[in-house]
Write an enzyme that holds these catalytic residues in place. Structure first.
Site, PDB file in Angstrom:
ATOM      1  CG  ASN A 157      -1.687   1.264   1.437  1.00 19.57           C
ATOM      2  OD1 ASN A 157      -1.633   2.166   0.601  1.00 19.57           O
ATOM      3  ND2 ASN A 157      -2.428   1.336   2.536  1.00 19.57           N
ATOM      4  NE  ARG A 191      -9.959  -0.014  -7.137  1.00 19.21           N
ATOM      5  CZ  ARG A 191     -10.468  -1.122  -6.648  1.00 19.21           C
ATOM      6  NH1 ARG A 191     -11.002  -1.131  -5.440  1.00 19.21           N
ATOM      7  NH2 ARG A 191     -10.448  -2.251  -7.329  1.00 19.21           N
ATOM      8  CG  ASP A 216      -1.971  -3.656  12.115  1.00 17.49           C
ATOM      9  OD1 ASP A 216      -1.277  -4.656  11.884  1.00 17.49           O
ATOM     10  OD2 ASP A 216      -1.755  -2.881  13.066  1.00 17.49           O
ATOM     11  CD  GLU A 221      -8.127  -2.817   1.361  1.00 19.23           C
ATOM     12  OE1 GLU A 221      -7.757  -3.459   0.368  1.00 19.23           O
ATOM     13  OE2 GLU A 221      -8.089  -1.580   1.425  1.00 19.23           O
ATOM     14  N   GLY A 248       0.009   2.222  11.956  1.00 23.38           N
ATOM     15  CA  GLY A 248      -0.387   1.246  12.971  1.00 23.38           C
ATOM     16  C   GLY A 248       0.075  -0.132  12.530  1.00 23.38           C
ATOM     17  CG  ASP A 310      -7.142   3.580  15.313  1.00 25.01           C
ATOM     18  OD1 ASP A 310      -6.251   4.014  14.568  1.00 25.01           O
ATOM     19  OD2 ASP A 310      -7.356   2.371  15.488  1.00 25.01           O
ATOM     20  NE  ARG A 323      -2.141   7.436  12.129  1.00 22.67           N
ATOM     21  CZ  ARG A 323      -3.313   6.811  11.976  1.00 22.67           C
ATOM     22  NH1 ARG A 323      -4.428   7.307  12.462  1.00 22.67           N
ATOM     23  NH2 ARG A 323      -3.366   5.673  11.334  1.00 22.67           N
ATOM     24  CG  ASP A 581      -8.684  -5.799  12.387  1.00 12.61           C
ATOM     25  OD1 ASP A 581      -8.937  -6.014  13.583  1.00 12.61           O
ATOM     26  OD2 ASP A 581      -8.467  -6.712  11.575  1.00 12.61           O
ATOM     27  CD  GLU A 583      -9.137   0.612   7.901  1.00  9.50           C
ATOM     28  OE1 GLU A 583      -9.748   1.389   7.156  1.00  9.50           O
ATOM     29  OE2 GLU A 583      -7.910   0.709   8.121  1.00  9.50           O
TER      30      GLU A 583
END
Ligand code: ADP
Ligand code: MG
Length: 604
Positions: A157, A191, A216, A221, A248, A310, A323, A581, A583
């Site tokens: 990614n 993407r 992660d 995904e 992360g 997060d 962050r 996770d 998201e």
């Protein structure tokens, strides 16, 4: 210690003195034939533990090199030794050493090459955990064929964390894969959900494993893509390796911690070496049910201040892990409570319809390598590799990693697959796309001692390869004890309602480099660790929690509870963020249960 091979070689490039070289089943030992001779640091007995070795290549004098005998063959051994930092005895790291042995027994190159091949074969089989059979005279019988090559799908990614994942792969990971005899094909995501869609339609049985270079989120995904497949029971078993490229990187940190590998000094190296060693170990996953369908998780379900941190700190992705710390201060300063209900099945309750810890993992052992008669060339079993006793599985060659020393060719050529570009072309394009092109290595730490440029790798296309193992039957049985999302929770569940600061479950010991959230967690303990802090705490207490969790001491704080559970249900009564996770998931209710040892990871 049983001797596998013994001979006399010179060490290249210090080729003055001969050494007695012995390969044992778990180490390589060499010492100068004449005591006190030899060049530093190899004047006395040197022992290289095979635990530290990741590969062995055969080499010859390069076409354009001058002043070297062309009849000589070489074999080189790549080792990454554990060393202690002088000042901080506790903080160790791994350092690369390449040992090149010169085979010059005959005036004929072919005869010397044959000797190198025997040593290479012995090394590679031992590295796969396969000890040689012994003849009547006790001599080791070294197979003429090399073990099947491993072939990984690499997914990068380029937008993860500070955006360096592609550079990390090309400059730091790829050379080590080449040393470990691992070929690969690269997919750079374009993407969000690209990897998920890709994995859904991928023919999996040609891969020994999937490597993720990202945070992660990309693995999340991938797991969801795998679980959406009709053949999910088999697909989810594909061994996964993860290299920390995001902000992360909980799983990468957890895997190194579990293997007691030095991570902090060089996270990329630690994770890559684990993948190169390639032991396959079980990984718990979690099924998270929401009104809009199931999700699959390997990391955490978050609600409360941690979930807010997060998601709200996403805009600071470019600064990396820091962050989370910065946003934690902001959130504590603006502290709020979260209203809802958490119901859970404590791990102490007996688990109905499932195996006990570690037992399920034993059901997933692989078959040994198949018959030695040659099967179709591309037949392999990506989703069925290795067992849990230290032997990794391997597949047939499809294409080769670009070799560590630039320009050295390792043999077979790239095979295109439907829907994918030729791996090499894709990588060349990726390299060109990087700022500064391929030579931009300034920001990348050197791996250590490299090979002499006057030697080149010898292709092994003329040597046989044994076939990879056969696919195995899925072994997962459906659970009966879990309620539907609309049913009340069973009586043996504990229910807590009210205001919370944190309600957070973790499947891993670490959520980040210095975030030791569940110190007792094991990757296959069959447990989700539920961290609860109720709403009646002060800002100072929350701050002290954040400080203490860096080294796992938060579990000693009186207002913090870390509860091992098998399943839980979360219901929120006000608008608040829930993450799976890392998201965000838009729901007010979800329930989750651990799927013990359903996934598999690559580790040291
Ligand atoms: P980080 O740890 O920095 O958040 P992740 O690996 O978790 O990195 O990825 C963050 C998000 O990026 C994930 O939600 C993933 O789905 C998404 N993603 C994956 N590939 C891409 C891409 N090419 N462009 C933008 N987002 C992507
Ligand atoms: Mg667990």
């Amino acid at each position: 210690m049983q001797c596998v091979l013994r001979d006399k070689f010179r060490l290249y490039p210090n080729a003055e003195d001969e050494y007695d070289v012995t390969l044992f089943e778990n180490s390589l030992v060499f010492e100068p034939c004449v005591k006190g001779k030899g060049l530093a640091p190899y004047r006395s007995r040197t022992e290289v533990r095979l635990e530290d070795v990741i590969g062995c290549h055969v080499m010859r004098v390069a076409e354009n090199a001058t002043g070297l005998k062309r009849s000589v063959s070489y074999f080189c051994v790549y080792a990454y030794h554990l060393v202690q930092k002088k000042k901080q005895n506790l903080c160790h790291r791994r350092q690369k050493r390449t040992y090149v042995f010169e085979v010059d027994h005959s005036g004929e190159y072919e005869a010397n090459l044959a000797v190198s091949r025997v040593w290479q074969s012995a090394f590679l089989w031992l590295l796969r955990g396969v000890k040689p059979e012994r003849g009547g005279d006790g001599q080791a019988c070294i197979p003429a064929e090399l073990p099947a090559q491993r072939h990984y799908l690499v997914i990068v990614n380029p937008k993860s964390g500070p955006g360096r994942s592609l550079e990390i792969f090309l400059h730091r990971v790829r050379p080590i894969l080449a040393e470990a005899d691992i070929s690969h094909l690269l997919l750079v995501t374009e993407r969000r959900n690209h990897a998920r869609d890709f994995i859904k339609n991928l023919q999996l049985n040609q891969w020994s494993g999937i490597l993720i270079i990202s945070g992660d989120g990309l693995l999340y995904e991938v797991y969801n893509g795998l679980m959406e497949r009709p053949d999910w029971e088999l697909a989810v078993k594909i061994p996964i390796g993860i290299i920390p490229g995001g902000s992360g990187n909980g799983l990468a940190r957890t895997i190194s911690h579990a293997a007691n590998e030095p991570y902090v000094s060089d996270p990329i190296l630690a994770s890559t070496l684990g993948i190169a060693k390639g032991r396959v170990a079980p990984l718990d996953l979690m099924k998270v049910e929401t009104p809009s369908g199931p999700l699959y998780s390997f990391l955490n379900v978050g609600w409360g201040i941690m979930a807010d941190i997060d998601i709200e700190s996403e805009k600071l992705r470019a600064i990396g892990e820091i962050r989370f710390t910065l946003w934690a201060f902001w959130r504590v300063f603006n502290l709020r409570t979260y209203h809802g209900r958490i119901s859970y099945l404590p791990a102490s309750e007996k688990m109905k319809g499932s195996g006990s810890n570690g037992v399920i993992s034993r059901l997933v052992t692989s078959s040994r390598n198949g018959p030695s008669s040659a099967p179709p060339r591309n037949r392999s079993s990506g989703a069925d590799l290795g067992d849990l006793c230290g032997q990794n599985g391997n597949t047939r060659t499809l294409n080769r990693s670009k070799s560590a020393p630039e320009g050295h060719h390792t043999g077979d050529h790239t095979t295109s697959r439907s829907g994918m570009e030729d791996g090499t072309d894709m990588e060349k394009a990726a390299e060109r796309a990087l700022p500064g092109g391929t030579d931009d290595q300034a920001s990348v730490p050197a791996t250590g001692e490299e090979l002499p440029p006057e030697l080149e790798l010898v292709a092994d296309s003329s040597v046989g390869r044994v076939p990879g193992p056969e696919p195995q039957e899925p072994t997962l049985s459906a659970p009966e004890w879990f309620p539907a999302l609309t049913d009340p929770v069973p009586d043996d569940w504990t229910v807590e309602e009210g205001r919370f600061i944190i309600c957070y479950s973790s499947m891993v010991s670490h959520l980040g480099t210095n975030l030791f959230i569940a110190p007792e967690s094991r990757l296959d303990d069959g447990i989700a660790w539920l961290l609860i802090i109720r709403g009646e705490v002060s800002r100072f207490q929350v701050l002290s929690y954040f400080k203490a969790q860096e080294d796992g001491h938060h579990v000693d704080l009186p207002f913090v509870r870390l509860i091992p559970v098998r399943a839980f249900r979360l219901e929120t009564f006000s608008d608040s963020t829930i993450t799976v996770d890392g998201e965000q998931v838009k729901t007010r209710i979800l329930q989750a249960r651990v799927l013990p040892s359903l996934g598999r990871i690559l580790t040291f």
